[in-house]
Write an enzyme that holds these catalytic residues in place. Sequence first.
Site, PDB file in Angstrom:
ATOM      1  N   PRO A   9      -3.968 -14.847  -3.446  1.00 40.30           N
ATOM      2  CA  PRO A   9      -5.330 -14.575  -2.987  1.00 40.30           C
ATOM      3  C   PRO A   9      -5.419 -13.990  -1.574  1.00 40.30           C
ATOM      4  O   PRO A   9      -4.665 -14.379  -0.687  1.00 40.30           O
ATOM      5  CB  PRO A   9      -6.012 -15.951  -3.041  1.00 40.30           C
ATOM      6  CG  PRO A   9      -4.909 -16.938  -3.063  1.00 40.30           C
ATOM      7  CD  PRO A   9      -3.764 -16.269  -3.760  1.00 40.30           C
ATOM      8  N   ASN A  10      -6.346 -13.073  -1.454  1.00 43.30           N
ATOM      9  CA  ASN A  10      -6.707 -12.419  -0.190  1.00 43.30           C
ATOM     10  C   ASN A  10      -5.679 -11.402   0.305  1.00 43.30           C
ATOM     11  O   ASN A  10      -5.919 -10.706   1.289  1.00 43.30           O
ATOM     12  CB  ASN A  10      -7.005 -13.454   0.914  1.00 43.30           C
ATOM     13  CG  ASN A  10      -8.120 -14.391   0.503  1.00 43.30           C
ATOM     14  OD1 ASN A  10      -9.198 -13.928   0.158  1.00 43.30           O
ATOM     15  ND2 ASN A  10      -7.873 -15.691   0.505  1.00 43.30           N
ATOM     16  N   ARG A  17      -7.485  -7.684   7.133  1.00 44.03           N
ATOM     17  CA  ARG A  17      -7.704  -9.110   7.352  1.00 44.03           C
ATOM     18  C   ARG A  17      -6.758  -9.635   8.432  1.00 44.03           C
ATOM     19  O   ARG A  17      -5.542  -9.465   8.309  1.00 44.03           O
ATOM     20  CB  ARG A  17      -7.399  -9.794   6.022  1.00 44.03           C
ATOM     21  CG  ARG A  17      -7.143 -11.247   6.071  1.00 44.03           C
ATOM     22  CD  ARG A  17      -6.462 -11.714   4.776  1.00 44.03           C
ATOM     23  NE  ARG A  17      -6.325 -13.145   4.813  1.00 44.03           N
ATOM     24  CZ  ARG A  17      -5.326 -13.805   4.276  1.00 44.03           C
ATOM     25  NH1 ARG A  17      -4.356 -13.186   3.633  1.00 44.03           N
ATOM     26  NH2 ARG A  17      -5.271 -15.099   4.380  1.00 44.03           N
ATOM     27  N   TYR A  22      -1.210 -10.761  10.078  1.00 43.81           N
ATOM     28  CA  TYR A  22      -0.608 -10.234   8.847  1.00 43.81           C
ATOM     29  C   TYR A  22      -0.210  -8.759   8.926  1.00 43.81           C
ATOM     30  O   TYR A  22       0.372  -8.230   7.974  1.00 43.81           O
ATOM     31  CB  TYR A  22      -1.563 -10.464   7.669  1.00 43.81           C
ATOM     32  CG  TYR A  22      -1.849 -11.930   7.435  1.00 43.81           C
ATOM     33  CD1 TYR A  22      -0.819 -12.825   7.165  1.00 43.81           C
ATOM     34  CD2 TYR A  22      -3.153 -12.445   7.508  1.00 43.81           C
ATOM     35  CE1 TYR A  22      -1.058 -14.180   6.959  1.00 43.81           C
ATOM     36  CE2 TYR A  22      -3.411 -13.794   7.305  1.00 43.81           C
ATOM     37  CZ  TYR A  22      -2.360 -14.657   7.032  1.00 43.81           C
ATOM     38  OH  TYR A  22      -2.604 -15.992   6.834  1.00 43.81           O
ATOM     39  N   ASN A  71       4.494 -14.136  -3.091  1.00 43.38           N
ATOM     40  CA  ASN A  71       3.738 -14.635  -1.947  1.00 43.38           C
ATOM     41  C   ASN A  71       2.512 -15.354  -2.531  1.00 43.38           C
ATOM     42  O   ASN A  71       1.518 -14.707  -2.882  1.00 43.38           O
ATOM     43  CB  ASN A  71       3.308 -13.504  -1.013  1.00 43.38           C
ATOM     44  CG  ASN A  71       2.639 -14.050   0.253  1.00 43.38           C
ATOM     45  OD1 ASN A  71       2.244 -15.217   0.293  1.00 43.38           O
ATOM     46  ND2 ASN A  71       2.509 -13.215   1.272  1.00 43.38           N
ATOM     47  N   ALA A  74      -2.525 -18.677   0.066  1.00 50.08           N
ATOM     48  CA  ALA A  74      -3.052 -20.021   0.331  1.00 50.08           C
ATOM     49  C   ALA A  74      -2.644 -21.036  -0.741  1.00 50.08           C
ATOM     50  O   ALA A  74      -2.570 -22.239  -0.466  1.00 50.08           O
ATOM     51  CB  ALA A  74      -4.573 -19.955   0.448  1.00 50.08           C
ATOM     52  N   GLU A  95      10.299 -16.977  -2.449  1.00 51.67           N
ATOM     53  CA  GLU A  95       8.957 -17.098  -1.845  1.00 51.67           C
ATOM     54  C   GLU A  95       8.956 -16.341  -0.518  1.00 51.67           C
ATOM     55  O   GLU A  95       9.873 -16.501   0.285  1.00 51.67           O
ATOM     56  CB  GLU A  95       8.664 -18.586  -1.615  1.00 51.67           C
ATOM     57  CG  GLU A  95       7.326 -18.830  -0.951  1.00 51.67           C
ATOM     58  CD  GLU A  95       6.984 -20.318  -0.885  1.00 51.67           C
ATOM     59  OE1 GLU A  95       7.334 -21.079  -1.812  1.00 51.67           O
ATOM     60  OE2 GLU A  95       6.372 -20.717   0.131  1.00 51.67           O
ATOM     61  N   HIS A  97       6.524 -14.935   2.917  1.00 54.36           N
ATOM     62  CA  HIS A  97       5.298 -14.972   3.717  1.00 54.36           C
ATOM     63  C   HIS A  97       5.430 -13.954   4.834  1.00 54.36           C
ATOM     64  O   HIS A  97       6.501 -13.817   5.430  1.00 54.36           O
ATOM     65  CB  HIS A  97       5.069 -16.363   4.307  1.00 54.36           C
ATOM     66  CG  HIS A  97       4.912 -17.397   3.243  1.00 54.36           C
ATOM     67  ND1 HIS A  97       3.751 -17.553   2.536  1.00 54.36           N
ATOM     68  CD2 HIS A  97       5.798 -18.277   2.725  1.00 54.36           C
ATOM     69  CE1 HIS A  97       3.912 -18.508   1.637  1.00 54.36           C
ATOM     70  NE2 HIS A  97       5.148 -18.962   1.718  1.00 54.36           N
ATOM     71  N   ARG A 104       2.503 -21.501  12.666  1.00 54.94           N
ATOM     72  CA  ARG A 104       1.054 -21.435  12.541  1.00 54.94           C
ATOM     73  C   ARG A 104       0.417 -22.696  13.090  1.00 54.94           C
ATOM     74  O   ARG A 104       0.991 -23.788  13.007  1.00 54.94           O
ATOM     75  CB  ARG A 104       0.652 -21.240  11.068  1.00 54.94           C
ATOM     76  CG  ARG A 104       1.215 -19.993  10.401  1.00 54.94           C
ATOM     77  CD  ARG A 104       0.592 -18.714  10.892  1.00 54.94           C
ATOM     78  NE  ARG A 104      -0.837 -18.630  10.628  1.00 54.94           N
ATOM     79  CZ  ARG A 104      -1.362 -18.107   9.534  1.00 54.94           C
ATOM     80  NH1 ARG A 104      -0.574 -17.607   8.586  1.00 54.94           N
ATOM     81  NH2 ARG A 104      -2.662 -18.057   9.380  1.00 54.94           N
TER      82      ARG A 104
HETATM   83  C1  DQA Z   1       0.604 -16.178   3.890  1.00 63.20           C
HETATM   84  C2  DQA Z   1       0.431 -17.485   4.666  1.00 63.20           C
HETATM   85  C3  DQA Z   1      -0.600 -18.377   4.009  1.00 63.20           C
HETATM   86  O1  DQA Z   1      -0.757 -19.583   4.750  1.00 63.20           O
HETATM   87  C4  DQA Z   1      -1.949 -17.681   3.954  1.00 63.20           C
HETATM   88  O2  DQA Z   1      -2.889 -18.469   3.259  1.00 63.20           O
HETATM   89  C5  DQA Z   1      -1.855 -16.307   3.392  1.00 63.20           C
HETATM   90  C6  DQA Z   1      -0.732 -15.459   3.718  1.00 63.20           C
HETATM   91  C7  DQA Z   1       1.566 -15.196   4.590  1.00 63.20           C
HETATM   92  O3  DQA Z   1       2.015 -14.266   3.929  1.00 63.20           O
HETATM   93  O4  DQA Z   1       1.858 -15.345   5.779  1.00 63.20           O
HETATM   94  O5  DQA Z   1      -2.796 -15.846   2.738  1.00 63.20           O
HETATM   95  O6  DQA Z   1       1.153 -16.474   2.613  1.00 63.20           O
END
Ligand code: DQA
Length: 142
Positions: A9-10, A17, A22, A71, A74, A95, A97, A104
């Site tokens: 998501p997102n 964003r 990011y 990825n 959230a 995985e 990120h 963070r």
């Molecule tokens: C993320 C880190 C997550 O905490 C966050 O919710 C994201 C992006 C990253 O790629 O750094 O949407 O997965």
Amino acid sequence: MKILVLNGPNLNLLGERETEIYGEDSLVDINFSLEDTYPEVDFTFIQSNSEGDLITWIQNSEGENDGIVLNPAAYTHTSVAIRDAISSVSVPVVEVHLSNLFKREESFRQLSLTAGVSKGVISGFGKFSYFLAVEFFLRESS
Ligand code: DQA
């Protein structure tokens, strides 16, 4: 080699964003760049804001893909269901990120429910996290 690059998501908003966290690249930029860099890889690129869709893509990877670059965004921090989907298939999952979860501010981001059932985690290298995951799959198979 067939690799599914699965984004949660997102991540469709990358480049717009929270760019200080990011980065400036859009997801399309990253995907094009992966395709350019690794012409020998047969990529499938999927982004979904829906937990169920991500689970279905993971399930359907069995026998279809040699690896998944995931990825979960959230859902990393909340989804027992995605964790169970990863455990249910034999396809290895790396995985990734963009941000370094351990740097963070919000402590909830430091917990990954999916990391423990993934082959490994790459976190904090911006868009290069995706490239490093692909490198792993290529090197492991050579
Ligand atoms: C993320 C880190 C997550 O905490 C966050 O919710 C994201 C992006 C990253 O790629 O750094 O949407 O997965």
